[in-house]
Every structure is written in C-alpha cells, then in structure tokens.
Design an enzyme around this catalytic site. Structure first.
Site, PDB file in Angstrom:
ATOM      1  N   LYS A 210       0.857  -1.178   0.000  1.00 36.72           N
ATOM      2  CA  LYS A 210       0.000   0.000   0.000  1.00 36.72           C
ATOM      3  C   LYS A 210       0.900   1.238   0.000  1.00 36.72           C
ATOM      4  O   LYS A 210       1.872   1.304   0.748  1.00 36.72           O
ATOM      5  CB  LYS A 210      -0.872  -0.026   1.268  1.00 36.72           C
ATOM      6  CG  LYS A 210      -1.746   1.185   1.451  1.00 36.72           C
ATOM      7  CD  LYS A 210      -2.997   1.101   0.611  1.00 36.72           C
ATOM      8  CE  LYS A 210      -3.792   2.398   0.701  1.00 36.72           C
ATOM      9  NZ  LYS A 210      -4.642   2.597  -0.476  1.00 36.72           N
TER      10      LYS A 210
ATOM     11  N   LYS B  98      17.361   9.820  -0.105  1.00 36.84           N
ATOM     12  CA  LYS B  98      17.437  10.872   0.913  1.00 36.84           C
ATOM     13  C   LYS B  98      18.354  12.033   0.506  1.00 36.84           C
ATOM     14  O   LYS B  98      19.389  11.810  -0.112  1.00 36.84           O
ATOM     15  CB  LYS B  98      17.945  10.258   2.220  1.00 36.84           C
ATOM     16  CG  LYS B  98      17.013   9.192   2.751  1.00 36.84           C
ATOM     17  CD  LYS B  98      17.699   8.276   3.750  1.00 36.84           C
ATOM     18  CE  LYS B  98      16.798   7.091   4.062  1.00 36.84           C
ATOM     19  NZ  LYS B  98      17.487   6.072   4.872  1.00 36.84           N
TER      20      LYS B  98
ATOM     21  N   ARG C 136      23.640  -2.508   8.245  1.00 36.85           N
ATOM     22  CA  ARG C 136      24.948  -1.875   8.046  1.00 36.85           C
ATOM     23  C   ARG C 136      24.924  -0.486   8.664  1.00 36.85           C
ATOM     24  O   ARG C 136      23.897  -0.050   9.163  1.00 36.85           O
ATOM     25  CB  ARG C 136      25.198  -1.730   6.539  1.00 36.85           C
ATOM     26  CG  ARG C 136      24.019  -0.996   5.890  1.00 36.85           C
ATOM     27  CD  ARG C 136      24.273  -0.601   4.476  1.00 36.85           C
ATOM     28  NE  ARG C 136      23.050  -0.249   3.782  1.00 36.85           N
ATOM     29  CZ  ARG C 136      22.458   0.948   3.821  1.00 36.85           C
ATOM     30  NH1 ARG C 136      22.971   1.904   4.559  1.00 36.85           N
ATOM     31  NH2 ARG C 136      21.353   1.185   3.146  1.00 36.85           N
TER      32      ARG C 136
END
Lengths: 445, 70
Positions: free
Chosen positions: A199, A235, A290
């Site tokens: 979704k 990002k 990580r």
C-alpha cells in the site's frame, strides 16, 4: 585487532579511517582506477588498486578484495554502506577466511536483504508492517491484490533497495504496464525476480531508528532520524530529533525497533526504517544491516562514535551504554551534497575546480573529495555530508543557512542552492514536510 | 540509420524494445542507471529497431551505441 580493510570508497572510507587512526588501527584501502587520486587512498596505511571503474569489476569484486585481505593479513573488514555491505555470501566468505566482518551475521543480512522475508519476520515479531503482499508471481495476481488493498500501491522487488527497483502505480493500467518489465529488470539486475505489492502511504514521513547489538545479547536503540526530505525515493537531508514526533510516538517507535532487533538477535549497527502517516501510525519498511549514510547526526546528538562501537562489538566487547544512559541532546541536520543539477537532479560528474567549506560553529564535514578531485560517473553522486548541529532545531537551521551562504564549489553542478532554498522555506522551518515535499517546493518555484 | 547512444556511463537497467519493433520519435528505448539515477534513453526519429546492442546488466560508457534504428 590491529588491521582493518575498508571495502568501500570516498567519504565513508575516510570516515572509517578517522576512527581507526584514533584507535591506533592500521587501515587497508582498496580503490578502482577511477578513484586513485581520491584523498582516502592516501589517508589509509596502505592502498591497493583492485580493478576497473565499474563497481562490478572493483568494489563488488569479492575475489580481489579477499585476495588483498589475505595478502595484508587483515584482522577485520569494514564494508561501509552500499556495495558489498549487505551481501550475505561476502560475509560468509570473510568469516570462512578467519577474518572478522564488522557487521551482523550472514543469516541476518540474508533474511533482511530479501524484503519479503524481512516483512514476514517483522510480522512474526509483532512489529507493525506496511499493508502488503507476499511474493506475487504474475500480473493477474498483482492486480487482484492491488484492488483488494486499493490504489495507490508501490510495486517492489524483493531484492531492491536504494530507491532502485520500485514503482508507484495509481491504477490497474499502470500496474499492468509496470509489472512484467519490473519483474524482468529485477531478475536481470538483482538476480532475483520476486515481486511484491505494498500500500502506498500518502504524505508519509520516513522515520528510521538506529540500533546496535552486541554478542552478549544487549541491544539498544539510539533514537530516530527523520529522512523525509527525498528526491526519487533517495534521501537528501536528514535530521534528529524528528520535528514531527510526539514524545509518546518517539518512545513507541524506539520500542518497535528494539523488538525488531531482538527478534533476529541483531548484532552490530543497523537501522530499522519505518513509514509514518500523518496520524503518527508507523509501519516497518525495511531493515538496513549496516552503517547508514546519515549515522553522523545520531553521533552528534548522542555524543558517540558509531564506527568505534561497531569495531568494539566486532571484537566481542559489550556495548558501552545501557538504554537508560542514552540521552540525545540538541539537534543535528545532515545535508547530502550531491554532484547534480539542483532542480532537475540530473547527475553532473566532472572535475571539481575548487571546493571550500566555510568554518561555521557546529559544522562537521564528512567529505570524500577535495579541490581538483574528479567525481566520476561510476558511483553515487555524493560529494560530502554537511552535518550541522545546534542546541535547538532553530539554531541548527540557522547555522545551515549561514553555511550554504558562504559555501563554494566550482567546476561541476551541485545541489547547494537547493539547500539554501529549502532551509528558508516556511514549512521546512516549521518541521512540516513529508516525502513528497521536496518535489512540491520545486514545482512551486 | 539512426544510432541511439548512451548519454552517460552506466548500467543497462531495462531494454524496452526488441528488434523489428516500430518506434515513434522520442520513445524511451533503454533505461540506464547511472549515479543512482534512472536515465531514459530516447530515440530521435521514428523507425524500426534494427539491432539492440546491449543486454540488461551490461555496463556502457558515454557514447556507446545502444540501439540502431532504420
């Protein structure tokens, strides 16, 4: 532990070398022919050229990296982020050679690397997961499932990551068009054609929680990072604390991350990523096994060195702090300086003529380049991370504005001007933004 | 004969056409992944795909011919 090989490049290799120097550890760098003049190659104790520029021939070349590790008789390998950092077979091969891998177990890396397995594991742990399917084998099944959960949906590859391998679909037509090509691409590109449907959560925030576990069963969370300022699912700016969270939700999301980590017996540093809707409902998205690119903002607000923690955990030591001793203070923002056009986001590789970072209080620079370096077209476009901290969010934002006003980089295009614009936006200053925000302010301009 | 070339070095992420396909001007033929961005490579003129010179997963350099169109 005396000598560490760093299976990575650029800023994160420099970052790891800094901590190794502090701990009096020798470092072995590896580099492709495109990177031979980068600062990290000189900063390491020794450096080895391991292949041609394409990552498959150098930074993903396990045989060559392991050959260097053996020749140098290293005690441990730090994988950084990206490249081989989440490759379970690499982890196994390192351990078979009797070398310490600075990261979690191969089993956890494997389970979390398959996004379908990760979702299932987290559901079992009792962590809320984005409504979505298991593996979907064909387009008919995908369409039926999408109609059941209703559009918009995200079509994702089980082996995807880093913003590559996912597609938002608004209706049957778009999903039908996307399915087969996405599946083929996943097969060829990731070596795994398994697909699933999630979704799509509108106006979502991307909030993640840093966790660290040791081999003695201790696990702590190091609070959240808000990573909602993104372009094409990648990002651009991260901050902590999130300006959006209530104290109650902050507590709950930290607990959920701990639950996730404990369920898989997590060791070393990792990140649990969540999406959060406007009502502060949050859902597990994925776990990154990580060190994360944006780890410095956590270091700045908590006052620790995460790479040092990673090395000590890998040596078998206990975590230095208990959960109740971890108290973040102040505010920290990371800006990812990319070699790209600030409005179209098209990559802009080339030679950096001059790179000058102004000296502003509260600013930490984790850079991979210097004046005269070349940003090659072969890897991530990130040049440096500008980490700005202050006693309050207001102060950190003000210092960031001052930084970008005085900052100069010539020779290639970069996204510095984007930060200048973003930092002065009213909604950003009020902490009012979601993952679609950056695209919206650019349209507005 | 039209040669459609890579605008940047990168990895072939997707090939959207096959030999013999009729294409329109500006149609996306190949998707490259470069510096973590998906970069669509479009044909300039309409025509028929004569040859696809790359496979998904191949690494290409800037200027390499990806597709020829007649």
């Amino acid at each position: 532990m005396k000598k560490i090989l760093i299976a990575n490049r650029g800023e994160i290799a420099e970052r790891i070398i800094r901590t190794c120097n502090k701990l009096d550890l020798e470092t072995v760098a590896v580099y492709s022919s495109a990177d031979k003049d980068l600062p990290y190659v000189r900063q390491a104790t020794v450096a080895y050229e391991i292949g041609d520029p394409p990552a498959a021939k150098s930074y993903l070349n396990q045989d060559e990296i392991l050959r260097v590790a053996k020749e140098e008789n290293v005690d441990a390998i730090h994988p950084g982020y990206g490249f081989l950092s989440e490759n379970a077979s690499f982890v196994r091969r390192i351990r078979e050679q009797g070398i310490t891998f600075i990261g979690p177990s191969a089993e956890v890396v494997e389970a979390m690397g398959d996004k379908i397995t990760a979702r299932k594991t987290m559901q079992e742990a009792g962590v809320p997961v984005v409504p979505g399917s298991g593996e979907i084998v064909d387009v008919t099944e995908a369409v039926a499932y999408a109609n059941e959960i209703t559009y918009p949906i995200m079509l994702k590859a089980a082996a995807g990551g880093g913003g590559i391998g996912m597609q938002r679909c608004e209706n049957d037509q778009e999903l039908e068009k996307a399915f087969v090509s996405s599946q083929n691409r996943a097969k060829a590109y990731f070596g795994n054609g398994a697909m699933f449907v999630e979704k799509f959560i509108d106006d979502a925030r991307h909030i993640e929680v840093q966790i660290v576990g040791d081999i003695h069963g201790n696990v702590v969370h190091l609070y959240e990072r808000d990573c909602s300022i993104q372009r094409r699912n990648q990002k651009v700016l991260e901050e902590t604390p999130s300006p959006f969270l209530s104290e109650e939700t902050r507590r709950q999301i930290g607990e959920a991350a701990l639950l996730a980590a404990k369920h898989v017996n997590y060791t070393n540093a990792g990140t649990v990523e969540f999406v959060m809707d406007q009502e502060e409902n949050f859902y597990f998205l994925e776990m990154n096994t990580r060190l994360q690119v944006e780890h410095p903002i956590t270091e700045e607000t908590i006052g620790i060195d995460l790479v040092e923690w990673q090395i000590n955990v890998a040596k078998g030591e206990e975590l230095p702090l208990k959960q109740e001793e971890i108290k973040p203070t102040g505010h920290s923002i990371e800006h990812r300086l990319y070699a790209e056009d600030p409005t179209s986001f098209m990559p802009s590789p080339g030679k950096i003529e001059a790179l000058q970072f102004p000296e502003i209080e509260g600013v930490r620079i984790d850079s991979g380049y210097e004046s005269g370096s070349t940003v090659s077209p072969f890897y991530d476009p990130m040049i440096a991370k500008i980490i700005v901290s202050g006693a309050s969010r207001e102060e950190a934002v003000k210092r960031s504005i001052d930084f970008f006003a005085a900052f100069s980089l010539t020779g290639i295009k970069h996204n510095g001007p984007l930060f200048t614009q973003l930092l002065k936006e009213n909604n950003f200053q009020q902490g009012n933004y979601s993952t679609s925000y950056l695209a919206k302010i650019l349209v507005k301009k | 004969m039209q040669e459609v070339k890579a605008s940047m070095a990168g990895t072939v992420l997707n090939v959207m056409v096959g030999e013999g396909d009729t294409i329109t001007a500006g149609q996306e033929l190949v998707m490259l992944e470069s510096m973590k961005m998906e970069i669509p490579i479009e044909g300039v003129e309409e025509g028929t795909v004569a040859e696809v010179k790359v496979n998904v997963g191949d690494f290409v350099n800037e200027g390499d011919v990806l597709v020829t169109v007649k």
